[in-house]
Enzyme design. Structure first.
Site, PDB file in Angstrom:
ATOM      1  N   ASN A 112     -16.524 -65.863 -17.402  1.00 47.53           N
ATOM      2  CA  ASN A 112     -15.259 -65.119 -17.294  1.00 47.53           C
ATOM      3  C   ASN A 112     -14.698 -64.863 -18.690  1.00 47.53           C
ATOM      4  O   ASN A 112     -15.314 -65.237 -19.681  1.00 47.53           O
ATOM      5  CB  ASN A 112     -14.256 -65.893 -16.431  1.00 47.53           C
ATOM      6  CG  ASN A 112     -14.001 -67.261 -16.998  1.00 47.53           C
ATOM      7  OD1 ASN A 112     -13.437 -67.406 -18.078  1.00 47.53           O
ATOM      8  ND2 ASN A 112     -14.440 -68.296 -16.290  1.00 47.53           N
ATOM      9  N   ASP A 167     -15.892 -71.242 -10.078  1.00 49.50           N
ATOM     10  CA  ASP A 167     -15.863 -71.893  -8.760  1.00 49.50           C
ATOM     11  C   ASP A 167     -17.262 -71.931  -8.140  1.00 49.50           C
ATOM     12  O   ASP A 167     -17.541 -72.769  -7.298  1.00 49.50           O
ATOM     13  CB  ASP A 167     -14.919 -71.121  -7.826  1.00 49.50           C
ATOM     14  CG  ASP A 167     -13.457 -71.403  -8.181  1.00 49.50           C
ATOM     15  OD1 ASP A 167     -13.147 -72.567  -8.481  1.00 49.50           O
ATOM     16  OD2 ASP A 167     -12.644 -70.453  -8.180  1.00 49.50           O
ATOM     17  N   LYS A 210     -37.098 -64.984 -17.372  1.00 49.28           N
ATOM     18  CA  LYS A 210     -36.147 -63.877 -17.263  1.00 49.28           C
ATOM     19  C   LYS A 210     -36.420 -63.061 -15.982  1.00 49.28           C
ATOM     20  O   LYS A 210     -37.571 -62.677 -15.733  1.00 49.28           O
ATOM     21  CB  LYS A 210     -36.310 -62.993 -18.513  1.00 49.28           C
ATOM     22  CG  LYS A 210     -35.295 -61.929 -18.617  1.00 49.28           C
ATOM     23  CD  LYS A 210     -35.490 -61.145 -19.906  1.00 49.28           C
ATOM     24  CE  LYS A 210     -34.767 -59.827 -19.777  1.00 49.28           C
ATOM     25  NZ  LYS A 210     -35.352 -58.767 -20.549  1.00 49.28           N
ATOM     26  N   PHE A 254      -3.570 -75.040 -14.384  1.00 51.73           N
ATOM     27  CA  PHE A 254      -3.150 -73.657 -14.575  1.00 51.73           C
ATOM     28  C   PHE A 254      -3.510 -72.880 -13.324  1.00 51.73           C
ATOM     29  O   PHE A 254      -4.508 -73.204 -12.665  1.00 51.73           O
ATOM     30  CB  PHE A 254      -3.865 -73.035 -15.783  1.00 51.73           C
ATOM     31  CG  PHE A 254      -3.144 -73.252 -17.090  1.00 51.73           C
ATOM     32  CD1 PHE A 254      -3.151 -74.492 -17.688  1.00 51.73           C
ATOM     33  CD2 PHE A 254      -2.468 -72.208 -17.704  1.00 51.73           C
ATOM     34  CE1 PHE A 254      -2.478 -74.709 -18.883  1.00 51.73           C
ATOM     35  CE2 PHE A 254      -1.799 -72.396 -18.901  1.00 51.73           C
ATOM     36  CZ  PHE A 254      -1.805 -73.648 -19.492  1.00 51.73           C
ATOM     37  N   LYS A 305      -1.831 -74.361  -4.975  1.00 51.83           N
ATOM     38  CA  LYS A 305      -2.742 -75.132  -5.852  1.00 51.83           C
ATOM     39  C   LYS A 305      -2.081 -76.438  -6.295  1.00 51.83           C
ATOM     40  O   LYS A 305      -2.728 -77.472  -6.395  1.00 51.83           O
ATOM     41  CB  LYS A 305      -3.141 -74.290  -7.073  1.00 51.83           C
ATOM     42  CG  LYS A 305      -4.124 -73.184  -6.712  1.00 51.83           C
ATOM     43  CD  LYS A 305      -4.471 -72.265  -7.866  1.00 51.83           C
ATOM     44  CE  LYS A 305      -5.318 -71.098  -7.360  1.00 51.83           C
ATOM     45  NZ  LYS A 305      -5.542 -70.050  -8.330  1.00 51.83           N
ATOM     46  N   LYS A 359      -4.264 -79.607  -5.142  1.00 49.86           N
ATOM     47  CA  LYS A 359      -4.997 -80.299  -6.212  1.00 49.86           C
ATOM     48  C   LYS A 359      -4.330 -81.621  -6.595  1.00 49.86           C
ATOM     49  O   LYS A 359      -4.793 -82.299  -7.510  1.00 49.86           O
ATOM     50  CB  LYS A 359      -5.143 -79.376  -7.429  1.00 49.86           C
ATOM     51  CG  LYS A 359      -6.087 -78.198  -7.141  1.00 49.86           C
ATOM     52  CD  LYS A 359      -6.237 -77.271  -8.326  1.00 49.86           C
ATOM     53  CE  LYS A 359      -6.981 -76.010  -7.952  1.00 49.86           C
ATOM     54  NZ  LYS A 359      -8.378 -75.981  -8.388  1.00 49.86           N
TER      55      LYS A 359
HETATM   56  O1  PMT Z   1      -8.563 -69.002 -22.643  1.00 52.54           O
HETATM   57  P1  PMT Z   1      -7.571 -67.868 -22.793  1.00 52.54           P
HETATM   58  O2  PMT Z   1      -8.243 -66.555 -23.120  1.00 52.54           O
HETATM   59  O3  PMT Z   1      -6.441 -68.234 -23.727  1.00 52.54           O
HETATM   60  O4  PMT Z   1      -6.909 -67.626 -21.345  1.00 52.54           O
HETATM   61  C1  PMT Z   1      -6.093 -68.601 -20.784  1.00 52.54           C
HETATM   62  C2  PMT Z   1      -6.354 -68.776 -19.286  1.00 52.54           C
HETATM   63  C3  PMT Z   1      -5.987 -67.503 -18.539  1.00 52.54           C
HETATM   64  C4  PMT Z   1      -7.826 -69.132 -19.027  1.00 52.54           C
HETATM   65  C5  PMT Z   1      -5.451 -69.987 -18.836  1.00 52.54           C
HETATM   66  O5  PMT Z   1      -4.122 -69.691 -19.119  1.00 52.54           O
HETATM   67  C6  PMT Z   1      -5.622 -70.272 -17.354  1.00 52.54           C
HETATM   68  O6  PMT Z   1      -4.995 -69.690 -16.477  1.00 52.54           O
HETATM   69  N1  PMT Z   1      -6.542 -71.241 -17.032  1.00 52.54           N
HETATM   70  C7  PMT Z   1      -6.943 -71.570 -15.646  1.00 52.54           C
HETATM   71  C8  PMT Z   1      -7.935 -70.561 -15.146  1.00 52.54           C
HETATM   72  C9  PMT Z   1      -8.405 -70.892 -13.740  1.00 52.54           C
HETATM   73  O7  PMT Z   1      -9.524 -71.279 -13.565  1.00 52.54           O
HETATM   74  O8  PMT Z   1      -7.445 -70.831 -12.833  1.00 52.54           O
HETATM   75  P2  PMT Z   1      -7.671 -71.127 -11.226  1.00 52.54           P
HETATM   76  O9  PMT Z   1      -6.404 -70.669 -10.610  1.00 52.54           O
HETATM   77  O10 PMT Z   1      -8.951 -70.535 -10.763  1.00 52.54           O
HETATM   78  O11 PMT Z   1      -7.805 -72.704 -11.172  1.00 52.54           O
HETATM   79  C10 PMT Z   1      -6.697 -73.572 -10.952  1.00 52.54           C
HETATM   80  C11 PMT Z   1      -6.865 -74.852 -11.753  1.00 52.54           C
HETATM   81  O12 PMT Z   1      -7.972 -75.601 -11.270  1.00 52.54           O
HETATM   82  C12 PMT Z   1      -7.106 -74.653 -13.220  1.00 52.54           C
HETATM   83  O13 PMT Z   1      -6.380 -75.629 -13.942  1.00 52.54           O
HETATM   84  C13 PMT Z   1      -8.606 -74.884 -13.383  1.00 52.54           C
HETATM   85  O14 PMT Z   1      -8.911 -75.421 -14.669  1.00 52.54           O
HETATM   86  C14 PMT Z   1      -8.884 -75.889 -12.290  1.00 52.54           C
HETATM   87  N2  PMT Z   1     -10.229 -75.806 -11.715  1.00 52.54           N
HETATM   88  C15 PMT Z   1     -10.682 -74.612 -11.223  1.00 52.54           C
HETATM   89  C16 PMT Z   1     -11.952 -74.571 -10.639  1.00 52.54           C
HETATM   90  C17 PMT Z   1     -12.710 -75.744 -10.582  1.00 52.54           C
HETATM   91  N3  PMT Z   1     -13.928 -75.731 -10.055  1.00 52.54           N
HETATM   92  N4  PMT Z   1     -12.235 -76.900 -11.066  1.00 52.54           N
HETATM   93  C18 PMT Z   1     -10.998 -76.958 -11.603  1.00 52.54           C
HETATM   94  O15 PMT Z   1     -10.560 -78.015 -12.050  1.00 52.54           O
END
Ligand code: PMT
Length: 398
Positions: free
Chosen positions: A211, A280, A290, A324, A338, A342
């Site tokens: 991403n 995810d 490849k 986040f 979330k 979480k």
């Molecule tokens: O890196 P930059 O370019 O500065 O951009 C910042 C950002 C947009 C990446 C950052 O601000 C941000 O939003 N990070 C979280 C991105 C994300 O994966 O969001 P989500 O809504 O899909 O996940 C929710 C939370 O669960 C996040 O804290 C994530 O780290 C966590 N997660 C998600 C998937 C997973 N399998 N395990 C997790 O722990």
């Protein structure tokens, strides 16, 4: 907050120097001892006598003064500083400090202070100069070392151009000085684990699913926590950023690697902040060679990656966990879900469909959600300022 504190104020030769005079006056009125150090160019714009009268202290301009008896030397100045501010900071002084050049009193004080106390750099210059890549690179070096930068404002500049380069207003500079003085070491003794950047889920030896995360938000958080005295481990997906100063960095590629690293390190952490954009899903199969092009379409089958934050929620009950939420619709509703699912204490919602927020941008606009409290909506701010505002909320929880 300011009373009884010692501030070393470096003044360089920029047209915005009149704001440094005003700043000195306001600081002295609030009970701060201000020790002014001027460059020679600055003394051509405003006399040292003017600053001396306002600060009620001798002003230092020379490294080797003819009458050294009453002047504090650079080490003495550095030792007594609670904060070092350079207002205004020209492109020249920024470059010198970034590269450790100490060829006059001000730059020598800067080297002697290093990062022993908070340092605030307030650039002011023509917009083209400020946009110059070399100035921006030098400012990045300083930020990585933990210096705070009072981002210049956009507007009409003294040279007649309109652009970004105007020194911040005195009230805003005072706010930042007060903030830096209070924040000093407020996380001393606390252990932080911060994640940043994307993960890469490989398909074959040359391709992966990933991403747009640049790591900027997570790195800003790691640096801000370290600046405030925390021991910080940064678990980072692949980024092009340099490690923030004073932070231990562990590099990972995939979500599974990040999962293992986080579970290991979280055992010792008082605070976990997950700013990483974790994939995810990952491809079920990794092709050793490849994947060859064929006439038809191909179908990829993906399987779920572990939810790292969720697994922490179950394992460690007495640590503060911050997630986040990267949202493009139903922002607050999705973020709140979330926060509950979480089992975390705070969630930072950002709208990742915007150009000036979320992925890759230097700025972010976030809403901080906690349990049983109204959301806190922050304005659009540089990511390092967003980081400090998030840490202020973590501090309240701690
Ligand atoms: O890196 P930059 O370019 O500065 O951009 C910042 C950002 C947009 C990446 C950052 O601000 C941000 O939003 N990070 C979280 C991105 C994300 O994966 O969001 P989500 O809504 O899909 O996940 C929710 C939370 O669960 C996040 O804290 C994530 O780290 C966590 N997660 C998600 C998937 C997973 N399998 N395990 C997790 O722990």
């Amino acid at each position: 907050m300011l009373s009884g504190r010692h501030i070393v104020l470096g003044v360089t030769g920029g047209v915005a120097i009149h704001k440094a005079v005003d700043l000195t006056s306001k600081l002295v009125q609030s009970g701060t001892s201000v020790h002014v150090v001027m460059t020679h160019h600055a003394t051509r714009m405003v006399t040292p006598f003017h600053f001396q009268t306002i600060s009620r202290r001798p002003v230092v301009t020379d490294l080797f003064p003819e009458k050294p008896d009453w002047q504090p030397d650079h080490i003495a100045l550095a030792d007594q500083a609670d904060l070092f501010a350079i207002v205004p900071a020209t492109a020249n002084i920024i470059a010198k400090i970034a590269h450790g050049i100490a060829d006059d009193m001000l730059t020598t004080v800067a080297v002697a202070i290093g990062t022993r106390c908070p340092v605030l750099i307030a650039p002011a210059m023509n917009g083209h100069m400020y946009a110059n890549a070399v100035v921006q690179e030098n400012l990045s070096i300083l930020r990585r070392r933990g210096f705070a930068v009072a981002e210049p404002e956009k507007g009409m500049l003294a040279c007649g151009y309109e652009g970004t380069g105007r020194l911040q207003s005195v009230p805003r500079l005072l706010e930042q000085i007060a903030m830096l003085l209070t924040r000093q070491q407020d996380f001393k003794g606390k252990r932080f684990l911060v994640t940043a950047g994307p993960t890469r889920e490989p398909l074959d030896p040359v391709r992966f699913i990933s991403n747009r995360s640049s790591g900027k938000m997570g790195y800003a958080l790691a640096l801000a926590a370290a600046q405030r005295g925390a021991d910080v481990i940064l678990v980072s997906g692949p980024t092009s950023l340099e490690s923030p100063y004073g932070v231990v960095r562990l590099d990972v590629q995939t979500a599974q690697e990040m999962h293992r690293a986080v579970l290991d390190e979280a055992k010792h952490a008082d605070v976990v902040i997950m700013a990483a954009a974790v994939a995810d899903y990952r491809p079920v199969e990794f092709q050793q060679h490849k994947i060859k092009k064929t006439e038809g379409n191909i179908t990829l089958t993906l399987e779920r990656n572990p939810d790292i934050l969720q697994s922490l929620g179950q394992a460690h009950s007495n640590q503060i966990r911050v997630g986040f939420a990267a949202e493009t619709e139903n922002h607050l509703e999705n973020a709140r879900r979330k926060l509950e699912n979480k089992q975390i204490h705070l969630i930072i919602m950002n709208d990742v469909s915007r150009k000036d927020a979320g992925f890759e941008a230097d700025t972010n606009e976030v809403t901080i959600l906690a349990h049983h409290r109204d959301p806190i909506q922050l304005p659009l701010l540089p990511k390092h300022q967003v980081a400090h505002r998030i840490l202020d909320q973590v501090l309240e929880l701690l």
